[in-house]
Design a protein around this motif. Structure first.
Motif, mmCIF file in Angstrom:
data_model
loop_
_atom_site.group_PDB
_atom_site.id
_atom_site.type_symbol
_atom_site.label_atom_id
_atom_site.label_comp_id
_atom_site.label_asym_id
_atom_site.label_seq_id
_atom_site.Cartn_x
_atom_site.Cartn_y
_atom_site.Cartn_z
ATOM 1 N N VAL A 1 0.860 -1.177 0.000
ATOM 2 C CA VAL A 1 0.000 0.000 0.000
ATOM 3 C C VAL A 1 0.900 1.231 0.000
ATOM 4 O O VAL A 1 1.964 1.233 0.616
ATOM 5 C CB VAL A 1 -0.970 0.006 1.217
ATOM 6 C CG1 VAL A 1 -0.231 0.071 2.526
ATOM 7 C CG2 VAL A 1 -1.982 1.128 1.116
ATOM 8 N N ASN A 2 0.465 2.256 -0.723
ATOM 9 C CA ASN A 2 1.191 3.519 -0.789
ATOM 10 C C ASN A 2 0.339 4.616 -0.177
ATOM 11 O O ASN A 2 -0.848 4.732 -0.493
ATOM 12 C CB ASN A 2 1.534 3.881 -2.236
ATOM 13 C CG ASN A 2 2.451 2.858 -2.866
ATOM 14 O OD1 ASN A 2 3.525 2.586 -2.343
ATOM 15 N ND2 ASN A 2 2.025 2.274 -3.973
ATOM 16 N N ALA B 1 -1.534 1.023 10.900
ATOM 17 C CA ALA B 1 -0.443 1.279 9.953
ATOM 18 C C ALA B 1 0.311 2.544 10.349
ATOM 19 O O ALA B 1 1.548 2.566 10.337
ATOM 20 C CB ALA B 1 -0.994 1.407 8.532
ATOM 21 N N LEU B 2 -0.424 3.581 10.726
ATOM 22 C CA LEU B 2 0.228 4.823 11.139
ATOM 23 C C LEU B 2 1.079 4.613 12.383
ATOM 24 O O LEU B 2 2.242 5.005 12.429
ATOM 25 C CB LEU B 2 -0.814 5.917 11.406
ATOM 26 C CG LEU B 2 -1.557 6.448 10.191
ATOM 27 C CD1 LEU B 2 -2.732 7.316 10.620
ATOM 28 C CD2 LEU B 2 -0.622 7.225 9.276
ATOM 29 N N LEU C 1 -9.617 0.148 6.665
ATOM 30 C CA LEU C 1 -8.533 -0.766 6.314
ATOM 31 C C LEU C 1 -7.536 0.015 5.467
ATOM 32 O O LEU C 1 -7.921 0.736 4.541
ATOM 33 C CB LEU C 1 -9.057 -1.976 5.553
ATOM 34 C CG LEU C 1 -9.927 -2.938 6.365
ATOM 35 C CD1 LEU C 1 -10.470 -4.036 5.475
ATOM 36 C CD2 LEU C 1 -9.139 -3.519 7.530
ATOM 37 N N VAL C 2 -6.274 -0.088 5.800
ATOM 38 C CA VAL C 2 -5.270 0.709 5.114
ATOM 39 C C VAL C 2 -5.222 0.380 3.623
ATOM 40 O O VAL C 2 -4.980 1.267 2.799
ATOM 41 C CB VAL C 2 -3.879 0.591 5.779
ATOM 42 C CG1 VAL C 2 -3.279 -0.784 5.584
ATOM 43 C CG2 VAL C 2 -2.944 1.681 5.283
ATOM 44 N N GLN D 1 -7.163 2.548 1.401
ATOM 45 C CA GLN D 1 -6.699 3.933 1.310
ATOM 46 C C GLN D 1 -5.448 4.065 0.442
ATOM 47 O O GLN D 1 -4.759 5.082 0.489
ATOM 48 C CB GLN D 1 -6.424 4.485 2.721
ATOM 49 C CG GLN D 1 -7.615 4.415 3.651
ATOM 50 C CD GLN D 1 -8.848 5.051 3.053
ATOM 51 O OE1 GLN D 1 -8.813 6.190 2.597
ATOM 52 N NE2 GLN D 1 -9.961 4.319 3.032
ATOM 53 N N ASP D 2 -5.180 3.052 -0.365
ATOM 54 C CA ASP D 2 -3.998 3.073 -1.231
ATOM 55 C C ASP D 2 -3.999 4.350 -2.070
ATOM 56 O O ASP D 2 -4.977 4.671 -2.735
ATOM 57 C CB ASP D 2 -3.986 1.845 -2.141
ATOM 58 C CG ASP D 2 -2.680 1.675 -2.883
ATOM 59 O OD1 ASP D 2 -1.631 2.094 -2.357
ATOM 60 O OD2 ASP D 2 -2.708 1.120 -3.999
ATOM 61 N N GLY D 3 -2.906 5.092 -1.997
ATOM 62 C CA GLY D 3 -2.763 6.334 -2.756
ATOM 63 C C GLY D 3 -3.320 7.567 -2.059
ATOM 64 O O GLY D 3 -3.214 8.677 -2.578
ATOM 65 N N ALA D 4 -3.906 7.389 -0.897
ATOM 66 C CA ALA D 4 -4.539 8.508 -0.192
ATOM 67 C C ALA D 4 -3.501 9.423 0.440
ATOM 68 O O ALA D 4 -2.383 9.031 0.744
ATOM 69 C CB ALA D 4 -5.482 7.987 0.889
#
Length: 172
Positions: free
Chosen positions: A5-6, A27-28, A64-65, A68-71
């Motif tokens: 994920v980015n 993730a954070l 879910l992280v 949020q890919d690209g967020a």
């Protein structure tokens, strides 16, 4: 099996490999060591984990992280310029709008989101005139309603409302 994920967090790009069940909050905190958003209830009820995702305030414990890919994620830490506090940070300090401080990063992100939503003309449950622009700088009922998803166990609500009012005045 981990997935990639980015994210852009507080202006910095990150590529992570995470378990698909990982929340944005975890993730954070666990992968990026960003401890600004707090894990309170872990059920989306307290608001301690509130962050801005692509400009919208959201509870990071419910996301879910991978979704949020690209967020672009902004935490309370990311609102400040290098050595200068954001207007909301200053207002919280000036109004003593915290006691223990645990909920403060989520409150700050929620305040920024609430001020933006009002400026964009988004009504709340207590908005009387749906055609008029909501001005949070002089409407404590609007502030209380818009901030109602963020709990403060210490009970600093009077000062939080005053801080949001001050930040909204400065934002005008």
């Amino acid at each position: 099996m981990d997935r990639s994920v980015n994210l852009v967090v507080d202006g910095h790009e990150h590529s992570l490999s995470v378990d698909p069940r990982t929340t944005l909050l975890d993730a954070l905190r666990d992968h990026l060591q960003n401890f600004s958003p707090k894990k309170g209830c872990d059920h989306g009820q307290c608001g301690a984990c509130t962050v801005l995702v692509d400009g919208r305030r959201l509870n990071s414990c419910l996301l879910l992280v991978l979704s949020q890919d690209g967020a672009e994620v902004t935490t309370s830490d990311g609102l400040a310029a290098e050595d200068d506090l954001a207007p909301v940070h200053r207002a919280f300090l000036d109004r003593d709008a915290f006691q223990c401080g645990y909920c403060t990063p989520g409150q700050v992100c929620s305040a920024v989101g609430a001020i933006r939503e009002a400026a964009d003309g988004a009504p709340s449950v207590v908005t009387e005139d749906l055609e008029a622009r909501v001005d949070l700088s002089d409407d404590d009922d609007e502030i209380r309603e818009r901030m109602s998803g963020n709990l403060c166990r210490c009970g600093a609500y009077v000062n939080i409302v005053a801080a949001v009012r001050d930040a909204a005045r400065e934002d005008r």
